[in-house]
Motif scaffolding. Structure first.
Motif, PDB file in Angstrom:
ATOM      1  N   PHE A 137       0.932  -1.209  -0.168  1.00 17.14           N
ATOM      2  CA  PHE A 137       0.088   0.109  -0.153  1.00 17.14           C
ATOM      3  C   PHE A 137       1.066   1.342  -0.055  1.00 17.14           C
ATOM      4  N   TYR A 138       0.690   2.162  -0.923  1.00 17.62           N
ATOM      5  CA  TYR A 138       1.517   3.330  -1.071  1.00 17.62           C
ATOM      6  C   TYR A 138       0.615   4.747  -0.862  1.00 17.62           C
ATOM      7  N   CYS A 139       1.006   5.553   0.103  1.00 13.93           N
ATOM      8  CA  CYS A 139       0.140   6.985  -0.116  1.00 13.93           C
ATOM      9  C   CYS A 139       1.257   8.033  -0.619  1.00 13.93           C
ATOM     10  N   TYR A 140       0.849   8.439  -1.492  1.00 16.18           N
ATOM     11  CA  TYR A 140       1.763   9.259  -2.488  1.00 16.18           C
ATOM     12  C   TYR A 140       2.175  10.613  -1.834  1.00 16.18           C
ATOM     13  N   PRO A 141       1.001  11.332  -1.237  1.00 14.84           N
ATOM     14  CA  PRO A 141       1.311  12.658  -0.635  1.00 14.84           C
ATOM     15  C   PRO A 141       2.035  12.370   0.583  1.00 14.84           C
TER      16      PRO A 141
END
Length: 134
Positions: free
Chosen positions: A62-66
Protein backbone atom coordinates in the motif's frame (compact mmCIF):
# COMPACT_ATOMS: atom_id res chain seq x y z
CA UNK A 1 -1.78 11.74 -15.71
CA UNK A 2 1.19 13.70 -17.08
CA UNK A 3 4.37 11.78 -17.82
CA UNK A 4 6.32 13.66 -15.14
CA UNK A 5 3.71 12.58 -12.58
CA UNK A 6 4.08 8.99 -13.80
CA UNK A 7 7.84 9.16 -13.32
CA UNK A 8 7.57 10.73 -9.88
CA UNK A 9 4.70 8.61 -8.54
CA UNK A 10 6.00 5.31 -9.85
CA UNK A 11 9.74 6.05 -9.61
CA UNK A 12 10.49 4.88 -13.16
CA UNK A 13 8.81 1.48 -12.79
CA UNK A 14 8.87 -0.54 -16.02
CA UNK A 15 5.77 -2.03 -17.75
CA UNK A 16 6.37 -5.58 -16.43
CA UNK A 17 6.27 -4.23 -12.85
CA UNK A 18 2.85 -2.70 -13.57
CA UNK A 19 1.64 -6.04 -14.90
CA UNK A 20 2.90 -7.85 -11.80
CA UNK A 21 1.25 -5.19 -9.59
CA UNK A 22 -2.07 -5.72 -11.36
CA UNK A 23 -1.79 -9.47 -10.76
CA UNK A 24 -1.00 -8.89 -7.06
CA UNK A 25 -3.96 -6.49 -6.73
CA UNK A 26 -6.24 -9.20 -8.09
CA UNK A 27 -4.74 -11.81 -5.72
CA UNK A 28 -4.32 -10.03 -2.40
CA UNK A 29 -3.91 -12.09 0.76
CA UNK A 30 -6.68 -12.15 3.37
CA UNK A 31 -4.69 -9.83 5.64
CA UNK A 32 -4.06 -7.40 2.77
CA UNK A 33 -7.76 -7.41 1.85
CA UNK A 34 -8.73 -6.77 5.47
CA UNK A 35 -6.40 -3.78 5.70
CA UNK A 36 -7.36 -2.53 2.22
CA UNK A 37 -11.02 -2.41 3.31
CA UNK A 38 -10.00 0.26 5.83
CA UNK A 39 -7.45 2.13 3.69
CA UNK A 40 -9.37 2.49 0.42
CA UNK A 41 -11.66 5.39 -0.45
CA UNK A 42 -9.75 7.87 1.71
CA UNK A 43 -10.99 6.42 5.01
CA UNK A 44 -7.73 7.24 6.83
CA UNK A 45 -7.36 11.01 7.29
CA UNK A 46 -8.86 11.57 3.84
CA UNK A 47 -5.63 10.22 2.32
CA UNK A 48 -5.56 8.21 -0.89
CA UNK A 49 -3.76 4.90 -0.58
CA UNK A 50 -2.99 2.72 -3.59
CA UNK A 51 -2.85 -1.07 -3.38
CA UNK A 52 0.08 -2.98 -4.91
CA UNK A 53 1.77 0.20 -6.14
CA UNK A 54 4.90 0.06 -8.36
CA UNK A 55 7.95 1.90 -7.02
CA UNK A 56 10.98 1.47 -9.29
CA UNK A 57 11.61 -2.33 -9.38
CA UNK A 58 9.47 -3.00 -6.31
CA UNK A 59 5.76 -3.25 -5.57
CA UNK A 60 4.56 -1.75 -2.31
CA UNK A 61 1.55 -3.43 -0.68
CA UNK A 62 0.00 0.00 0.00
CA UNK A 63 1.32 3.45 -0.88
CA UNK A 64 0.23 6.97 0.02
CA UNK A 65 1.93 9.30 -2.46
CA UNK A 66 1.33 12.65 -0.66
CA UNK A 67 2.91 11.27 2.53
CA UNK A 68 5.58 9.16 0.79
CA UNK A 69 4.45 6.30 3.02
CA UNK A 70 4.50 2.58 2.25
CA UNK A 71 2.63 0.03 4.34
CA UNK A 72 3.88 -3.54 4.00
CA UNK A 73 1.96 -6.62 5.14
CA UNK A 74 4.35 -9.40 6.07
CA UNK A 75 3.25 -13.01 5.88
CA UNK A 76 5.17 -15.96 7.28
CA UNK A 77 7.77 -15.91 4.49
CA UNK A 78 9.17 -12.67 5.93
CA UNK A 79 10.47 -14.63 8.94
CA UNK A 80 13.14 -16.44 6.89
CA UNK A 81 16.66 -15.02 7.12
CA UNK A 82 16.91 -14.74 3.33
CA UNK A 83 13.67 -12.80 3.12
CA UNK A 84 14.64 -10.56 6.07
CA UNK A 85 17.89 -9.74 4.28
CA UNK A 86 16.02 -8.99 1.04
CA UNK A 87 13.51 -6.80 2.93
CA UNK A 88 16.35 -4.79 4.50
CA UNK A 89 17.92 -4.16 1.08
CA UNK A 90 14.57 -3.35 -0.49
CA UNK A 91 13.75 -0.95 2.33
CA UNK A 92 17.07 0.87 1.89
CA UNK A 93 16.40 1.27 -1.85
CA UNK A 94 12.89 2.61 -1.23
CA UNK A 95 14.13 4.91 1.56
CA UNK A 96 16.53 6.34 -1.05
CA UNK A 97 13.45 7.86 -2.73
CA UNK A 98 12.54 9.55 0.57
CA UNK A 99 9.77 7.06 1.27
CA UNK A 100 9.02 5.77 4.77
CA UNK A 101 8.05 2.11 5.21
CA UNK A 102 6.02 0.65 8.04
CA UNK A 103 5.36 -3.06 8.44
CA UNK A 104 2.63 -5.14 9.99
CA UNK A 105 2.42 -8.91 10.16
CA UNK A 106 -0.59 -10.88 8.97
CA UNK A 107 -1.16 -11.82 12.63
CA UNK A 108 -1.24 -8.19 13.78
CA UNK A 109 -3.86 -7.38 11.13
CA UNK A 110 -5.95 -10.47 11.76
CA UNK A 111 -5.81 -10.29 15.57
CA UNK A 112 -6.03 -6.55 16.28
CA UNK A 113 -6.96 -4.50 13.23
CA UNK A 114 -7.99 -1.52 15.38
CA UNK A 115 -4.48 -1.32 16.85
CA UNK A 116 -2.99 -1.45 13.33
CA UNK A 117 -5.27 1.35 12.10
CA UNK A 118 -4.46 3.44 15.21
CA UNK A 119 -0.75 3.03 14.44
CA UNK A 120 -1.28 3.96 10.78
CA UNK A 121 -3.23 7.07 11.83
CA UNK A 122 -0.45 8.07 14.23
CA UNK A 123 2.25 7.62 11.58
CA UNK A 124 0.21 9.51 8.97
CA UNK A 125 -0.12 12.44 11.38
CA UNK A 126 3.64 12.41 12.03
CA UNK A 127 4.39 12.22 8.28
CA UNK A 128 2.07 15.17 7.60
CA UNK A 129 3.98 17.25 10.16
CA UNK A 130 7.41 16.14 8.97
CA UNK A 131 6.66 16.78 5.30
CA UNK A 132 5.35 20.27 6.06
CA UNK A 133 8.65 21.14 7.76
CA UNK A 134 10.77 19.99 4.79
Amino acid sequence: MAMSDQVSMFYNAKPHIFEKAKYLRENMTLAELKLWDLLKEKQVQNLRFRAQHPIDIFIADFYCYPLKLVIEVDGGIHQSSEQKEYDIGREAEINHWGIKIIRFTNNEIEEDLNKVIDEINKICSIQKLELKTL
